[in-house]
Design a protein around this motif. Structure first.
Motif, PDB file in Angstrom:
ATOM      1  N   LEU A   1     -58.074  63.254 -52.798  1.00 14.05           N
ATOM      2  CA  LEU A   1     -56.972  63.651 -51.936  1.00 14.05           C
ATOM      3  C   LEU A   1     -55.725  62.866 -52.337  1.00 14.05           C
ATOM      4  O   LEU A   1     -55.784  61.644 -52.476  1.00 14.05           O
ATOM      5  CB  LEU A   1     -57.328  63.363 -50.468  1.00 14.05           C
ATOM      6  CG  LEU A   1     -56.346  63.872 -49.423  1.00 14.05           C
ATOM      7  CD1 LEU A   1     -56.360  65.402 -49.399  1.00 14.05           C
ATOM      8  CD2 LEU A   1     -56.716  63.336 -48.051  1.00 14.05           C
ATOM      9  N   LEU A   2     -54.631  63.570 -52.545  1.00 18.53           N
ATOM     10  CA  LEU A   2     -53.355  62.932 -52.854  1.00 18.53           C
ATOM     11  C   LEU A   2     -52.437  63.021 -51.643  1.00 18.53           C
ATOM     12  O   LEU A   2     -52.357  64.058 -50.984  1.00 18.53           O
ATOM     13  CB  LEU A   2     -52.672  63.606 -54.045  1.00 18.53           C
ATOM     14  CG  LEU A   2     -53.266  63.329 -55.415  1.00 18.53           C
ATOM     15  CD1 LEU A   2     -52.506  64.112 -56.476  1.00 18.53           C
ATOM     16  CD2 LEU A   2     -53.243  61.852 -55.732  1.00 18.53           C
TER      17      LEU A   2
ATOM     18  N   GLN B   1     -57.879  68.031 -58.223  1.00 17.34           N
ATOM     19  CA  GLN B   1     -59.072  67.986 -59.059  1.00 17.34           C
ATOM     20  C   GLN B   1     -58.633  67.840 -60.518  1.00 17.34           C
ATOM     21  O   GLN B   1     -57.738  68.547 -60.971  1.00 17.34           O
ATOM     22  CB  GLN B   1     -59.881  69.258 -58.873  1.00 17.34           C
ATOM     23  CG  GLN B   1     -61.211  69.233 -59.553  1.00 17.34           C
ATOM     24  CD  GLN B   1     -62.030  70.463 -59.199  1.00 17.34           C
ATOM     25  OE1 GLN B   1     -61.495  71.506 -58.836  1.00 17.34           O
ATOM     26  NE2 GLN B   1     -63.328  70.333 -59.302  1.00 17.34           N
ATOM     27  N   LEU B   2     -59.273  66.910 -61.213  1.00 21.67           N
ATOM     28  CA  LEU B   2     -58.994  66.679 -62.625  1.00 21.67           C
ATOM     29  C   LEU B   2     -60.307  66.767 -63.382  1.00 21.67           C
ATOM     30  O   LEU B   2     -61.284  66.116 -63.015  1.00 21.67           O
ATOM     31  CB  LEU B   2     -58.358  65.306 -62.839  1.00 21.67           C
ATOM     32  CG  LEU B   2     -58.103  64.937 -64.295  1.00 21.67           C
ATOM     33  CD1 LEU B   2     -56.999  65.821 -64.879  1.00 21.67           C
ATOM     34  CD2 LEU B   2     -57.733  63.481 -64.423  1.00 21.67           C
TER      35      LEU B   2
ATOM     36  N   VAL C   1     -57.919  69.517 -67.385  1.00 18.93           N
ATOM     37  CA  VAL C   1     -57.675  70.656 -66.497  1.00 18.93           C
ATOM     38  C   VAL C   1     -57.273  70.073 -65.145  1.00 18.93           C
ATOM     39  O   VAL C   1     -58.027  69.327 -64.527  1.00 18.93           O
ATOM     40  CB  VAL C   1     -58.921  71.551 -66.353  1.00 18.93           C
ATOM     41  CG1 VAL C   1     -58.633  72.686 -65.379  1.00 18.93           C
ATOM     42  CG2 VAL C   1     -59.353  72.091 -67.707  1.00 18.93           C
ATOM     43  N   TRP C   2     -56.060  70.397 -64.699  1.00 17.35           N
ATOM     44  CA  TRP C   2     -55.469  69.830 -63.482  1.00 17.35           C
ATOM     45  C   TRP C   2     -55.308  70.927 -62.446  1.00 17.35           C
ATOM     46  O   TRP C   2     -54.708  71.975 -62.704  1.00 17.35           O
ATOM     47  CB  TRP C   2     -54.127  69.216 -63.825  1.00 17.35           C
ATOM     48  CG  TRP C   2     -53.320  68.697 -62.685  1.00 17.35           C
ATOM     49  CD1 TRP C   2     -52.094  69.138 -62.298  1.00 17.35           C
ATOM     50  CD2 TRP C   2     -53.640  67.621 -61.806  1.00 17.35           C
ATOM     51  NE1 TRP C   2     -51.637  68.401 -61.231  1.00 17.35           N
ATOM     52  CE2 TRP C   2     -52.571  67.454 -60.901  1.00 17.35           C
ATOM     53  CE3 TRP C   2     -54.736  66.776 -61.677  1.00 17.35           C
ATOM     54  CZ2 TRP C   2     -52.561  66.508 -59.899  1.00 17.35           C
ATOM     55  CZ3 TRP C   2     -54.728  65.816 -60.677  1.00 17.35           C
ATOM     56  CH2 TRP C   2     -53.653  65.684 -59.813  1.00 17.35           C
ATOM     57  N   THR C   3     -55.843  70.686 -61.254  1.00 16.65           N
ATOM     58  CA  THR C   3     -55.698  71.617 -60.138  1.00 16.65           C
ATOM     59  C   THR C   3     -55.158  70.840 -58.952  1.00 16.65           C
ATOM     60  O   THR C   3     -55.730  69.826 -58.558  1.00 16.65           O
ATOM     61  CB  THR C   3     -57.060  72.241 -59.760  1.00 16.65           C
ATOM     62  OG1 THR C   3     -57.661  72.773 -60.933  1.00 16.65           O
ATOM     63  CG2 THR C   3     -56.883  73.336 -58.740  1.00 16.65           C
ATOM     64  N   LEU C   4     -54.052  71.312 -58.405  1.00 19.02           N
ATOM     65  CA  LEU C   4     -53.437  70.662 -57.252  1.00 19.02           C
ATOM     66  C   LEU C   4     -53.363  71.672 -56.119  1.00 19.02           C
ATOM     67  O   LEU C   4     -52.620  72.662 -56.205  1.00 19.02           O
ATOM     68  CB  LEU C   4     -52.047  70.144 -57.608  1.00 19.02           C
ATOM     69  CG  LEU C   4     -51.346  69.289 -56.574  1.00 19.02           C
ATOM     70  CD1 LEU C   4     -52.133  68.006 -56.312  1.00 19.02           C
ATOM     71  CD2 LEU C   4     -49.946  68.933 -57.033  1.00 19.02           C
ATOM     72  N   GLY C   5     -54.146  71.429 -55.080  1.00 18.36           N
ATOM     73  CA  GLY C   5     -54.148  72.312 -53.930  1.00 18.36           C
ATOM     74  C   GLY C   5     -54.601  73.714 -54.299  1.00 18.36           C
ATOM     75  O   GLY C   5     -55.579  73.895 -55.009  1.00 18.36           O
TER      76      GLY C   5
ATOM     77  N   VAL D   1     -60.794  56.372 -57.848  1.00 13.40           N
ATOM     78  CA  VAL D   1     -61.507  57.576 -58.261  1.00 13.40           C
ATOM     79  C   VAL D   1     -62.408  57.296 -59.465  1.00 13.40           C
ATOM     80  O   VAL D   1     -63.486  57.867 -59.599  1.00 13.40           O
ATOM     81  CB  VAL D   1     -60.488  58.704 -58.590  1.00 13.40           C
ATOM     82  CG1 VAL D   1     -61.127  59.859 -59.314  1.00 13.40           C
ATOM     83  CG2 VAL D   1     -59.805  59.166 -57.329  1.00 13.40           C
ATOM     84  N   PHE D   2     -61.981  56.395 -60.330  1.00 15.61           N
ATOM     85  CA  PHE D   2     -62.726  56.087 -61.549  1.00 15.61           C
ATOM     86  C   PHE D   2     -63.938  55.196 -61.288  1.00 15.61           C
ATOM     87  O   PHE D   2     -64.796  55.068 -62.147  1.00 15.61           O
ATOM     88  CB  PHE D   2     -61.819  55.409 -62.575  1.00 15.61           C
ATOM     89  CG  PHE D   2     -60.747  56.310 -63.098  1.00 15.61           C
ATOM     90  CD1 PHE D   2     -61.021  57.242 -64.083  1.00 15.61           C
ATOM     91  CD2 PHE D   2     -59.461  56.240 -62.590  1.00 15.61           C
ATOM     92  CE1 PHE D   2     -60.037  58.080 -64.564  1.00 15.61           C
ATOM     93  CE2 PHE D   2     -58.466  57.067 -63.074  1.00 15.61           C
ATOM     94  CZ  PHE D   2     -58.758  58.000 -64.055  1.00 15.61           C
TER      95      PHE D   2
END
Length: 171
Positions: A11-12, A98-99, A107-111, A148-149
């Protein structure tokens, strides 16, 4: 180079975007203009203040110090407000991100936005902040909180690997 395949979901919030805005050595045109205007206006006081003609330099500097500090404080407040506005524009509400690290691309997905595949040659820079890893690939900015890592070393390895891949594209 090792190939890694990892998927991170997190979550950002606006605080994450603000971390990007507060990175050192990251001044945009408006911020440079504001700093230059601050220096010019602070120097202007030397011309308009009725200073004693025979006053020693130490006394003149002591008389000017409050004006320099006032101008510096005003510039700092304006820059801070500007950073908060930029962070709010970037992430108005908390959003799920999501990365996916495919090894040769991200692959970057934001919302609810469609996923974006980012190749190493599209990356402008990879920055490691105190609490985040930032991958800037205009127009995208990937913000990954370090927790996250799992470990600090894993975050540093990710940043180093992608910085290396980015620079290998230009050799």
């Amino acid at each position: 180079m090792t190939n890694s395949c990892a998927k991170f979901s997190f979550l950002l919030s606006r605080a994450d975007a603000l971390a990007w805005e507060h990175l050192p050595n990251r001044m945009n045109g408006f911020q440079r203009f504001l700093l230059t205007a601050w220096l010019i206006s602070a120097a202007f006081w030397v011309l308009v203040l009725p200073l004693g003609v025979q006053a020693p330099w130490g006394m003149i500097l002591l008389e000017l110090l409050p004006f320099f500090l006032l101008h510096y404080g005003l510039a700092a407040v304006v820059l801070s407000v500007w950073a908060r506005i930029q962070a709010k524009r970037r992430l108005p509400v908390p959003v799920e991100a999501q990365l996916e690290d495919l090894g040769e691309s991200l692959v970057w997905t934001l919302g609810m936005r469609p996923s974006v595949m980012i190749a190493p040659e599209a990356i402008r820079q990879v920055r490691l902040g105190p609490g985040h890893v930032f991958v800037e690939a205009p127009p995208e900015l990937i913000i990954i909180p370090r927790p996250v890592f799992g470990t600090a070393q894993a975050a540093e390895d990710f940043a180093m690997r992608w910085e290396e891949r980015r620079t290998m594209c230009f050799l």
